[in-house]
Design a protein around this motif. Structure first.
Motif, PDB file in Angstrom:
ATOM      1  N   ASP A  95     -31.251 -14.327  51.969  1.00  0.00           N
ATOM      2  CA  ASP A  95     -30.608 -13.020  52.146  1.00  0.00           C
ATOM      3  C   ASP A  95     -30.972 -12.064  51.009  1.00  0.00           C
ATOM      4  O   ASP A  95     -31.197 -10.869  51.234  1.00  0.00           O
ATOM      5  CB  ASP A  95     -29.090 -13.181  52.219  1.00  0.00           C
ATOM      6  CG  ASP A  95     -28.635 -13.868  53.507  1.00  0.00           C
ATOM      7  OD1 ASP A  95     -29.457 -13.920  54.456  1.00  0.00           O
ATOM      8  OD2 ASP A  95     -27.486 -14.345  53.558  1.00  0.00           O
ATOM      9  N   ASP A 136     -36.012  -4.971  51.958  1.00  0.00           N
ATOM     10  CA  ASP A 136     -35.476  -3.751  52.572  1.00  0.00           C
ATOM     11  C   ASP A 136     -35.516  -2.587  51.581  1.00  0.00           C
ATOM     12  O   ASP A 136     -35.871  -1.453  51.937  1.00  0.00           O
ATOM     13  CB  ASP A 136     -34.044  -3.976  53.066  1.00  0.00           C
ATOM     14  CG  ASP A 136     -33.983  -4.916  54.273  1.00  0.00           C
ATOM     15  OD1 ASP A 136     -35.031  -5.053  54.947  1.00  0.00           O
ATOM     16  OD2 ASP A 136     -32.914  -5.477  54.531  1.00  0.00           O
ATOM     17  N   LYS A 137     -35.154  -2.854  50.330  1.00  0.00           N
ATOM     18  CA  LYS A 137     -35.184  -1.812  49.298  1.00  0.00           C
ATOM     19  C   LYS A 137     -36.612  -1.325  49.046  1.00  0.00           C
ATOM     20  O   LYS A 137     -36.850  -0.131  48.878  1.00  0.00           O
ATOM     21  CB  LYS A 137     -34.567  -2.344  47.999  1.00  0.00           C
ATOM     22  CG  LYS A 137     -33.063  -2.537  48.066  1.00  0.00           C
ATOM     23  CD  LYS A 137     -32.530  -3.071  46.732  1.00  0.00           C
ATOM     24  CE  LYS A 137     -31.025  -3.285  46.815  1.00  0.00           C
ATOM     25  NZ  LYS A 137     -30.486  -3.844  45.540  1.00  0.00           N
ATOM     26  N   ARG A 148     -32.821  -8.456  51.298  1.00  0.00           N
ATOM     27  CA  ARG A 148     -32.304  -7.214  50.717  1.00  0.00           C
ATOM     28  C   ARG A 148     -33.334  -6.559  49.802  1.00  0.00           C
ATOM     29  O   ARG A 148     -33.486  -5.325  49.794  1.00  0.00           O
ATOM     30  CB  ARG A 148     -31.004  -7.486  49.946  1.00  0.00           C
ATOM     31  CG  ARG A 148     -29.808  -7.829  50.823  1.00  0.00           C
ATOM     32  CD  ARG A 148     -28.512  -7.797  50.039  1.00  0.00           C
ATOM     33  NE  ARG A 148     -28.458  -8.821  49.006  1.00  0.00           N
ATOM     34  CZ  ARG A 148     -27.990 -10.052  49.215  1.00  0.00           C
ATOM     35  NH1 ARG A 148     -27.562 -10.423  50.419  1.00  0.00           N
ATOM     36  NH2 ARG A 148     -27.952 -10.920  48.224  1.00  0.00           N
ATOM     37  N   ASP A 168     -30.531  -9.235  41.743  1.00  0.00           N
ATOM     38  CA  ASP A 168     -29.506  -9.246  42.784  1.00  0.00           C
ATOM     39  C   ASP A 168     -28.192  -9.710  42.172  1.00  0.00           C
ATOM     40  O   ASP A 168     -28.053 -10.870  41.759  1.00  0.00           O
ATOM     41  CB  ASP A 168     -29.923 -10.169  43.936  1.00  0.00           C
ATOM     42  CG  ASP A 168     -29.063  -9.969  45.172  1.00  0.00           C
ATOM     43  OD1 ASP A 168     -27.831 -10.041  45.063  1.00  0.00           O
ATOM     44  OD2 ASP A 168     -29.625  -9.726  46.264  1.00  0.00           O
TER      45      ASP A 168
END
Length: 311
Positions: free
Chosen positions: A298, A305-306, A302, A51
């Motif tokens: 967060d 979600d990916k 993310r 990230d």
């Protein structure tokens, strides 16, 4: 003193076998702790590596802390779990030396790394405008290398001092791994010098790193109190809360365990204390940093979600 013919070549790890009624519950508990350690810290490593928003000094140090936590718990947990399955589990003299060598590296490096992270938080709060200038990539890398170097040097000296002693009578270690107090108690040599060297090294490293943390947080508290708004003070403190929690648990158990005269050791009680800094802290760190840190939560969201989109 006994002759070399009776020199011990392997040891028996007692672990928690003196409590047979707790074997199954303890096995399940420690297995769960180890799995949480692996999953949690691997998750931290992945999310801080991939990230881009977490490519900052703080998360660089956190990623290295997770690597240390995995390494430390893996040095201890597999053999501990085996003691619940195999009665009179033996470990060779070389195996015992190797286990202690890596344990000493990782536990010392973790303490040094926590001190480095305290300095990082001090810089972020007390010099926010110069933070990324001071905490450059080069400096961060050098600080991590310094932490590992300190761990390696400490481990080399203590391993030589302890494992060049003679072990020629009992070979039963009243512990779940090859730690300093249990090995010194088992030796048939004069251990006064070994006790002294271990005490000096442990005290020097623990107090140096602890004082670094303490001074950093005194400066942080002073800086936070100067912030006019309550929201600003809360935000500043929240960036330190996770690290402060880890530091309190780690240094509390380490100082209680090692910085005291050898005559005050109680191996049965020390086994319980050892669980905290060898296994429990390593499993708590990812929970502490993820549950109390919005950026990490967060980033995990993310990442999930990916993964969902790819599937």
């Amino acid at each position: 003193m006994q002759t070399n013919q009776t020199k011990v070549t392997e040891f028996i790890l007692v672990g928690f076998m003196d409590h047979p009624e707790l074997q199954i519950p303890l096995f399940i508990l420690f297995l769960l702790i180890y799995l949480i350690t692996l999953v949690g810290n691997i998750g931290i490593i992945i999310v801080t590596k991939f990230d881009a928003r977490l490519h900052t000094p703080m998360y660089f140090f956190l990623r290295n802390l997770s690597i240390i936590d995995i390494s430390l718990s893996t040095t201890i947990a597999p053999r501990l779990l085996t003691t619940f399955v195999v009665k009179h589990l033996t470990i060779s003299f070389t195996g015992c030396t190797t286990q202690f060598f890596f344990f000493a590296i990782f536990v010392t490096t973790e303490g040094c790394l926590l001190a480095v992270m305290a300095y990082d938080r001090f810089t972020a709060i007390c010099n926010p405008l110069l933070y990324f200038v001071i905490m450059s990539k080069k400096l961060c890398t050098l600080l991590v290398i310094a932490a590992y170097t300190c761990g390696f040097a400490s481990s080399i000296v203590q391993t030589i001092i302890i494992f060049t002693l003679n072990f020629c009578s009992s070979n039963t270690i009243n512990h779940f791994f090859c730690d300093v107090p249990s090995m010194l108690q088992l030796s048939c040599s004069d251990t006064h010098i070994a006790h002294f060297v271990h005490f000096v090294i442990s005290t020097t490293i623990a107090l140096t790193t602890f004082l670094t943390v303490l001074i950093s947080y005194i400066a942080i508290v002073i800086a936070i109190l100067k912030i006019s708004s309550a929201q600003g003070r809360y935000k500043a403190f929240s960036t330190c809360a996770s690290h402060l929690t880890t530091v309190t648990i780690f240094f509390g158990t380490i100082i209680f365990m090692y910085i005291r005269p050898g005559s005050n050791f109680s191996l049965d009680k020390d086994k319980i204390i050892s669980i905290f800094y060898t296994l429990v802290i390593s499993s708590l760190n990812p929970l502490i940093y993820s549950l109390r840190n919005r950026e990490v939560k967060d980033a995990f969201s993310r990442m999930l979600d990916k993964i969902i989109l790819l599937n």
